[in-house]
Design a protein around this motif. Structure first.
Motif, PDB file in Angstrom:
ATOM      1  N   SER A 146      26.777  11.460 135.625  1.00  0.00           N
ATOM      2  CA  SER A 146      25.872  12.065 134.385  1.00  0.00           C
ATOM      3  C   SER A 146      25.800  10.820 133.583  1.00  0.00           C
ATOM      4  O   SER A 146      25.986   9.591 133.376  1.00  0.00           O
ATOM      5  N   ALA A 147      25.019  11.165 132.315  1.00  0.00           N
ATOM      6  CA  ALA A 147      24.603  10.028 131.385  1.00  0.00           C
ATOM      7  C   ALA A 147      25.878   9.489 130.712  1.00  0.00           C
ATOM      8  O   ALA A 147      25.785   8.558 130.225  1.00  0.00           O
ATOM      9  N   GLN A 148      26.745  10.331 130.507  1.00  0.00           N
ATOM     10  CA  GLN A 148      27.937   9.984 129.822  1.00  0.00           C
ATOM     11  C   GLN A 148      28.791   9.091 130.576  1.00  0.00           C
ATOM     12  O   GLN A 148      29.166   7.959 130.399  1.00  0.00           O
ATOM     13  N   VAL A 149      28.970   9.414 132.030  1.00  0.00           N
ATOM     14  CA  VAL A 149      29.882   8.718 133.003  1.00  0.00           C
ATOM     15  C   VAL A 149      29.098   7.358 133.358  1.00  0.00           C
ATOM     16  O   VAL A 149      29.916   6.418 133.546  1.00  0.00           O
ATOM     17  N   LEU A 150      27.905   7.461 133.499  1.00  0.00           N
ATOM     18  CA  LEU A 150      27.363   6.046 133.776  1.00  0.00           C
ATOM     19  C   LEU A 150      26.840   5.137 132.706  1.00  0.00           C
ATOM     20  O   LEU A 150      26.085   4.268 133.002  1.00  0.00           O
ATOM     21  N   GLY A 151      27.183   5.522 131.543  1.00  0.00           N
ATOM     22  CA  GLY A 151      27.187   4.480 130.420  1.00  0.00           C
ATOM     23  C   GLY A 151      25.717   4.622 129.882  1.00  0.00           C
ATOM     24  O   GLY A 151      25.474   3.886 128.794  1.00  0.00           O
ATOM     25  N   VAL A 152      24.905   5.502 130.257  1.00  0.00           N
ATOM     26  CA  VAL A 152      23.634   5.603 129.563  1.00  0.00           C
ATOM     27  C   VAL A 152      23.565   6.025 128.211  1.00  0.00           C
ATOM     28  O   VAL A 152      22.978   5.576 127.140  1.00  0.00           O
ATOM     29  N   SER A 153      24.610   7.000 127.909  1.00  0.00           N
ATOM     30  CA  SER A 153      24.645   7.499 126.439  1.00  0.00           C
ATOM     31  C   SER A 153      25.005   6.274 125.754  1.00  0.00           C
ATOM     32  O   SER A 153      24.839   6.582 124.373  1.00  0.00           O
ATOM     33  N   SER A 154      26.155   5.807 126.122  1.00  0.00           N
ATOM     34  CA  SER A 154      26.662   4.593 125.381  1.00  0.00           C
ATOM     35  C   SER A 154      25.606   3.488 125.114  1.00  0.00           C
ATOM     36  O   SER A 154      25.482   3.042 123.818  1.00  0.00           O
ATOM     37  N   GLY A 155      24.785   3.139 126.020  1.00  0.00           N
ATOM     38  CA  GLY A 155      23.607   2.342 125.983  1.00  0.00           C
ATOM     39  C   GLY A 155      22.624   2.835 124.704  1.00  0.00           C
ATOM     40  O   GLY A 155      22.149   2.054 123.910  1.00  0.00           O
ATOM     41  N   ALA A 156      22.432   3.991 124.973  1.00  0.00           N
ATOM     42  CA  ALA A 156      21.437   4.806 123.950  1.00  0.00           C
ATOM     43  C   ALA A 156      22.195   4.797 122.532  1.00  0.00           C
ATOM     44  O   ALA A 156      21.186   4.684 121.555  1.00  0.00           O
ATOM     45  N   VAL A 189      15.289  10.893 132.947  1.00  0.00           N
ATOM     46  CA  VAL A 189      16.700  11.140 132.306  1.00  0.00           C
ATOM     47  C   VAL A 189      17.131  10.332 131.133  1.00  0.00           C
ATOM     48  O   VAL A 189      17.542  10.659 130.313  1.00  0.00           O
ATOM     49  N   ALA A 190      16.714   8.869 131.091  1.00  0.00           N
ATOM     50  CA  ALA A 190      16.806   8.037 130.043  1.00  0.00           C
ATOM     51  C   ALA A 190      16.137   8.446 128.855  1.00  0.00           C
ATOM     52  O   ALA A 190      16.633   8.378 127.541  1.00  0.00           O
ATOM     53  N   LEU A 191      14.719   9.056 129.088  1.00  0.00           N
ATOM     54  CA  LEU A 191      13.905   9.777 127.926  1.00  0.00           C
ATOM     55  C   LEU A 191      14.794  10.859 127.183  1.00  0.00           C
ATOM     56  O   LEU A 191      14.709  10.997 126.070  1.00  0.00           O
ATOM     57  N   ILE A 192      15.316  11.586 128.118  1.00  0.00           N
ATOM     58  CA  ILE A 192      15.940  12.988 127.508  1.00  0.00           C
ATOM     59  C   ILE A 192      17.284  12.550 126.808  1.00  0.00           C
ATOM     60  O   ILE A 192      17.397  12.955 125.622  1.00  0.00           O
ATOM     61  N   THR A 193      17.923  11.689 127.398  1.00  0.00           N
ATOM     62  CA  THR A 193      19.238  10.998 126.558  1.00  0.00           C
ATOM     63  C   THR A 193      18.819  10.618 125.402  1.00  0.00           C
ATOM     64  O   THR A 193      19.435  10.788 124.401  1.00  0.00           O
ATOM     65  N   ALA A 194      17.742   9.645 125.370  1.00  0.00           N
ATOM     66  CA  ALA A 194      17.324   9.136 124.029  1.00  0.00           C
ATOM     67  C   ALA A 194      16.969  10.081 122.991  1.00  0.00           C
ATOM     68  O   ALA A 194      17.192   9.889 121.807  1.00  0.00           O
ATOM     69  N   GLY A 195      16.123  11.070 123.318  1.00  0.00           N
ATOM     70  CA  GLY A 195      15.688  12.094 122.458  1.00  0.00           C
ATOM     71  C   GLY A 195      16.991  12.993 121.878  1.00  0.00           C
ATOM     72  O   GLY A 195      17.047  13.267 120.766  1.00  0.00           O
ATOM     73  N   SER A 196      17.890  13.059 122.586  1.00  0.00           N
ATOM     74  CA  SER A 196      19.262  13.679 122.290  1.00  0.00           C
ATOM     75  C   SER A 196      19.893  12.912 121.291  1.00  0.00           C
ATOM     76  O   SER A 196      20.463  13.266 120.266  1.00  0.00           O
ATOM     77  N   VAL A 197      20.077  11.744 121.736  1.00  0.00           N
ATOM     78  CA  VAL A 197      21.200  10.742 121.045  1.00  0.00           C
ATOM     79  C   VAL A 197      20.303  10.609 119.647  1.00  0.00           C
ATOM     80  O   VAL A 197      21.116  10.349 118.413  1.00  0.00           O
ATOM     81  N   SER A 198      19.150  10.526 119.587  1.00  0.00           N
ATOM     82  CA  SER A 198      18.333  10.154 118.252  1.00  0.00           C
ATOM     83  C   SER A 198      18.632  11.281 117.281  1.00  0.00           C
ATOM     84  O   SER A 198      18.409  10.887 116.143  1.00  0.00           O
ATOM     85  N   VAL A 199      18.605  12.326 117.584  1.00  0.00           N
ATOM     86  CA  VAL A 199      18.528  13.417 116.494  1.00  0.00           C
ATOM     87  C   VAL A 199      20.055  13.879 116.209  1.00  0.00           C
ATOM     88  O   VAL A 199      20.499  14.419 115.381  1.00  0.00           O
ATOM     89  N   ALA A 200      21.074  13.741 117.244  1.00  0.00           N
ATOM     90  CA  ALA A 200      22.412  14.375 117.269  1.00  0.00           C
ATOM     91  C   ALA A 200      23.483  13.432 117.507  1.00  0.00           C
ATOM     92  O   ALA A 200      24.657  14.099 117.475  1.00  0.00           O
ATOM     93  N   GLY A 201      23.442  12.125 117.662  1.00  0.00           N
ATOM     94  CA  GLY A 201      24.161  11.158 118.375  1.00  0.00           C
ATOM     95  C   GLY A 201      24.611  11.360 119.762  1.00  0.00           C
ATOM     96  O   GLY A 201      24.037  12.287 120.446  1.00  0.00           O
ATOM     97  N   VAL A 202      25.929  11.251 119.823  1.00  0.00           N
ATOM     98  CA  VAL A 202      26.314  11.307 121.406  1.00  0.00           C
ATOM     99  C   VAL A 202      26.990  12.869 121.724  1.00  0.00           C
ATOM    100  O   VAL A 202      28.002  13.082 120.844  1.00  0.00           O
ATOM    101  N   VAL A 203      26.197  13.516 122.414  1.00  0.00           N
ATOM    102  CA  VAL A 203      26.863  14.643 122.800  1.00  0.00           C
ATOM    103  C   VAL A 203      27.135  14.929 124.320  1.00  0.00           C
ATOM    104  O   VAL A 203      26.104  14.950 125.079  1.00  0.00           O
ATOM    105  N   GLY A 204      28.427  14.366 124.537  1.00  0.00           N
ATOM    106  CA  GLY A 204      28.676  14.037 125.936  1.00  0.00           C
ATOM    107  C   GLY A 204      29.115  15.182 126.715  1.00  0.00           C
ATOM    108  O   GLY A 204      29.407  16.273 126.284  1.00  0.00           O
ATOM    109  N   TRP A 205      29.299  15.170 128.091  1.00  0.00           N
ATOM    110  CA  TRP A 205      29.823  15.926 129.008  1.00  0.00           C
ATOM    111  C   TRP A 205      29.076  17.091 129.422  1.00  0.00           C
ATOM    112  O   TRP A 205      29.398  18.020 130.486  1.00  0.00           O
ATOM    113  N   VAL A 206      28.072  17.636 128.617  1.00  0.00           N
ATOM    114  CA  VAL A 206      27.078  18.649 129.154  1.00  0.00           C
ATOM    115  C   VAL A 206      26.531  18.454 130.411  1.00  0.00           C
ATOM    116  O   VAL A 206      26.605  19.437 131.280  1.00  0.00           O
TER     117      VAL A 206
END
Length: 362
Positions: free
Chosen positions: A116-126, A269-286
């Protein structure tokens, strides 16, 4: 030539089409059922809060924006529904759908149930990319761009680590994600350490915890551009994920370029994660929890898993956000609740898939 011999091919063709029609009919009913569930959850989220609004009035208020209905609602109810809660519900639907689809795609691409984006570090990178932009005093499109660049960088590092150690790709993906995520998290912590404690630090910390408290129609539009764009591409390619799951050799034999397809899906997936993180911060585990729930309900066919994940993910995050603003007087950041639910679920997945990760039959 008898009439029976003439009609035999037509009868066989009709018998072959019948199961196909039944299967497509069941799939459509399943999608409609999840869509109806999402509508019910959204109306419930619009109704629940410190100022309760009757569900029938919510429906009339929404329909009254496009139809000439007689006004039976109070002005305060209209303000609460349209200006306070509706942007928040729309944002939770958008982010929940995107994050769930992104998680399902990563699990299919890596053929790893723990991806997932959370487990693979994508959310942290974003997060790191977004925090840099916030520290520089920018927002909006710049925040999306910074989060996207950080997410892509994290993803490239994880894939590079996994390829550097042949023989245990599933284990190396998880370990690589843990290392990359920790590295970017350390850099985020360093930025929060050097940030101005009065002007910059509060906004950065609140943003990192993940929250929809500042939802607005502008943020909905900002997140919709990358999430919808990437989501449409992913859903259009969902049947190819089934081919990709067969392995690179079989995919190539069927005319699919696995590396190109994999790279395109991971960028989405990175684009989706970026859009999410940019407006709401890190919302993990979903992206970890929802796709597994979907597979338990509808099976492993990605043609169904992806659209159902979008619908269930939207409903799931809307429920979590409603709880975050209703459980206590002071609102709980949504990232905290998703982690409280997601972390135990991740442990269960590790236990169930230990033989695949460590090569043990125990």
């Amino acid at each position: 030539m008898t009439s029976s011999s003439v009609d035999r091919p037509a009868v066989a063709a009709a018998q072959d089409r019948a199961p196909r029609r039944r299967g497509s009919g069941r799939a459509l009913l399943t999608l409609l059922g999840f869509a109806a569930f999402l509508v019910i959850v959204a109306i419930g989220a619009l109704a629940i809060g410190r100022y309760t609004v009757p569900p029938n009035e919510i429906v009339r208020i929404l329909l009254g924006q496009v139809l000439p209905l007689e006004q039976t609602w109070y002005p305060q109810e209209r303000t609460v529904v349209l200006e306070v809660r509706l942007p928040r519900v729309l944002l939770s639907i958008l982010l929940g759908a995107g994050l769930a689809v992104g998680g399902a795609v990563m699990q299919a691409v890596f053929r790893n149930p723990l991806a997932s984006a959370q487990v693979l570090g994508v959310s942290s990178g974003a997060s790191f990319g977004g925090v840099l932009i916030l520290l520089a005093g920018f927002g909006g499109a710049a925040l999306v761009g910074g989060a996207f660049a950080g997410g892509i960088l994290a993803l490239v590092l994880v894939v590079s680590i996994a390829r550097a150690v042949p023989g245990a790709p599933l284990l190396m993906i998880i370990l690589g994600g843990t290392v990359v995520g920790a590295m970017f998290q350390a850099m985020v912590s360093f930025i929060t350490y050097i940030a101005d404690p009065y002007s910059e630090l509060p906004s950065i910390v609140f943003w990192l915890m993940g929250s929809l408290a500042t939802a607005s129609y502008t943020k909905v539009a900002t997140a919709a551009v990358p999430i919808v764009l990437a989501g449409v591409v992913v859903l259009a390619l969902r049947w190819r994920l089934n081919i990709l799951a067969m392995g690179d050799e079989d995919a190539t034999a069927l005319g699919v370029n696995p590396r190109r397809l994999r790279n395109l899906l991971l960028v989405c997936v990175a684009l989706i994660t970026a859009g999410s993180v940019s407006v709401a911060g890190v919302v993990g585990w979903v992206g970890l929890v929802v796709p597994h729930l979907v597979r338990m309900m509808v099976g492993t066919d990605n043609r169904m898993v992806l659209p159902v994940s979008a619908l269930l993910g939207a409903a799931y995050l809307t429920v979590i956000d409603t709880l975050s603003r209703s459980l206590t007087t002071a609102e709980i950041p949504i990232g905290i609740l998703t982690a409280i639910i997601g972390a135990p679920f991740f442990v269960l997945l590790l236990i169930r898939n230990r033989s695949r990760l460590w090569g043990s039959d125990a």
